[in-house]
Design an enzyme around this catalytic site. Sequence first.
Site, short mmCIF file in Angstrom:
data_model
loop_
_atom_site.label_atom_id
_atom_site.label_comp_id
_atom_site.label_asym_id
_atom_site.label_seq_id
_atom_site.Cartn_x
_atom_site.Cartn_y
_atom_site.Cartn_z
N ASN A 152 -11.11 -2.79 -5.03
CA ASN A 152 -10.41 -1.77 -5.83
C ASN A 152 -11.15 -1.42 -7.13
O ASN A 152 -10.84 -0.42 -7.78
CB ASN A 152 -8.97 -2.20 -6.13
CG ASN A 152 -8.04 -2.09 -4.93
OD1 ASN A 152 -7.12 -2.88 -4.75
ND2 ASN A 152 -8.27 -1.10 -4.06
N TRP A 153 -12.20 -2.20 -7.48
CA TRP A 153 -13.03 -1.82 -8.64
C TRP A 153 -13.73 -0.50 -8.39
O TRP A 153 -14.21 0.14 -9.33
CB TRP A 153 -14.08 -2.90 -8.91
CG TRP A 153 -13.53 -4.21 -9.36
CD1 TRP A 153 -13.41 -5.33 -8.61
CD2 TRP A 153 -13.03 -4.55 -10.66
NE1 TRP A 153 -12.86 -6.35 -9.35
CE2 TRP A 153 -12.62 -5.89 -10.61
CE3 TRP A 153 -12.88 -3.85 -11.86
CZ2 TRP A 153 -12.07 -6.55 -11.71
CZ3 TRP A 153 -12.34 -4.51 -12.96
CH2 TRP A 153 -11.94 -5.84 -12.87
N SER A 169 -7.53 -5.57 -4.98
CA SER A 169 -8.54 -6.19 -4.11
C SER A 169 -9.91 -6.21 -4.78
O SER A 169 -10.16 -5.46 -5.73
CB SER A 169 -8.63 -5.43 -2.78
OG SER A 169 -9.33 -4.21 -2.96
N SER A 170 -10.78 -7.03 -4.25
CA SER A 170 -12.17 -7.08 -4.75
C SER A 170 -12.80 -5.69 -4.70
O SER A 170 -13.70 -5.39 -5.49
CB SER A 170 -13.03 -7.99 -3.85
OG SER A 170 -12.41 -9.20 -3.56
N HIS A 178 1.93 3.35 -9.17
CA HIS A 178 1.73 1.90 -9.38
C HIS A 178 2.89 1.32 -10.20
O HIS A 178 3.35 0.21 -9.95
CB HIS A 178 0.40 1.63 -10.07
CG HIS A 178 -0.80 2.04 -9.24
ND1 HIS A 178 -0.93 1.71 -7.91
CD2 HIS A 178 -1.91 2.75 -9.55
CE1 HIS A 178 -2.07 2.21 -7.44
NE2 HIS A 178 -2.67 2.84 -8.41
N ASP A 230 0.83 -1.21 0.00
CA ASP A 230 0.00 0.00 0.00
C ASP A 230 0.86 1.26 0.00
O ASP A 230 1.96 1.27 0.55
CB ASP A 230 -0.91 -0.02 1.24
CG ASP A 230 -2.06 0.97 1.12
OD1 ASP A 230 -2.40 1.36 -0.02
OD2 ASP A 230 -2.60 1.36 2.16
N GLY A 231 0.33 2.31 -0.61
CA GLY A 231 0.99 3.61 -0.58
C GLY A 231 1.48 4.12 -1.93
O GLY A 231 2.13 5.16 -2.00
N ASN A 232 1.12 3.42 -3.00
CA ASN A 232 1.56 3.86 -4.33
C ASN A 232 1.01 5.24 -4.69
O ASN A 232 1.71 6.08 -5.26
CB ASN A 232 1.08 2.87 -5.41
CG ASN A 232 1.71 1.51 -5.27
OD1 ASN A 232 2.66 1.32 -4.52
ND2 ASN A 232 1.18 0.54 -6.00
N ARG A 271 -1.40 8.99 -10.23
CA ARG A 271 -1.37 7.80 -9.37
C ARG A 271 -0.74 6.60 -10.08
O ARG A 271 -0.04 5.79 -9.48
CB ARG A 271 -2.78 7.44 -8.90
CG ARG A 271 -3.37 8.44 -7.93
CD ARG A 271 -4.79 8.01 -7.52
NE ARG A 271 -4.77 6.72 -6.86
CZ ARG A 271 -4.57 6.54 -5.55
NH1 ARG A 271 -4.39 7.58 -4.76
NH2 ARG A 271 -4.57 5.34 -5.04
N GLU A 283 2.21 -13.23 12.08
CA GLU A 283 2.75 -12.07 12.79
C GLU A 283 2.52 -10.86 11.91
O GLU A 283 2.87 -10.86 10.73
CB GLU A 283 4.25 -12.25 13.05
CG GLU A 283 4.58 -13.39 13.98
CD GLU A 283 3.99 -13.21 15.38
OE1 GLU A 283 3.92 -12.07 15.85
OE2 GLU A 283 3.59 -14.23 15.98
#
Length: 248
Positions: free
Chosen positions: A67-68, A64-65, A36, A19-21, A32, A199
């Site tokens: 992200n659409w 992710s599901s 990526h 995460d964080g792109n 953005r 962990e």
Amino acid sequence: MPAEPACSPLPAHVAIVMDGNGRWARQRHLPRIAGHRQGVDALRQCMRACVRRGVGVLTVFAFSSENWRRPVPEVNGLMDLMGKALVREVAELQKNAIRLYVVGDRARLSARLQDGLRRAEAGTAGGERMIFNVCFNYGGRWDIAQAAARVAASGQDMTEAALGRALALAHVPDPDLLIRTGGEQRISNFLLWQSAYSELYFTDTLWPDFDDAALDGALAAYAARERRFGRTSEQLAPPPQAQGAAAC
Ligand code: IPE
Ligand code: IPE
Ligand code: MG
């Protein structure tokens, strides 16, 4: 009870929420998608570092599901990037004897991308040094639901073992270490079932900046953890006559 992995200071299976792109790009006044793209470079580097350190399985969350829900141009850009990166990286994967699995619901992907994924997987099928799972259009809830449907259709009893065998990551043990970059401290529907005893390691480092030193920081934090799997610390201490034997 979850299966207990071998006791080792090195995680056999590392999972990462990359995460964080977007923030990385925004800090540089870039679109953005530039973040990526840089994220793909960071992933290549991380993959190499994991192989060199002897990690057996690397699993990353690429789309992710949910992200659409992003703007259409960003979604299209991510689909395009995935297709191109896979074609480009197959030779690199082969060179390092890495076996690729793309994990997720492929039905919603374009026929062209599905074909590319199949080819990339087939091209790396001989890799025996490290398994590399790319979770794409993946969601932990999707995975549990599809696994439950498969178990029900097969007529088996709905046991933990049967469900575990039907999950999309049944070909690998559960992750020992789950890293999330980018500062958020949440799972975002990643490996809901498989992370039961992982962990967790959260870092503010944005994914495109996650380099070898950052990986080593996560591995060092993992090595310092005590994994008890429900037991007490005292139960984990080696008996005096077994001094020198590994304590888990
Ligand atoms: C993660 O980076 C990559 C994907 C979700 C595809 P983000 O795009 O979520 O980056 P931030 O969180 O907006 O910085
Ligand atoms: C999680 O990141 C998904 C991936 C890294 C592919 P997000 O940026 O989509 O997560 P949320 O929506 O902020 O929780
Ligand atoms: Mg994000």
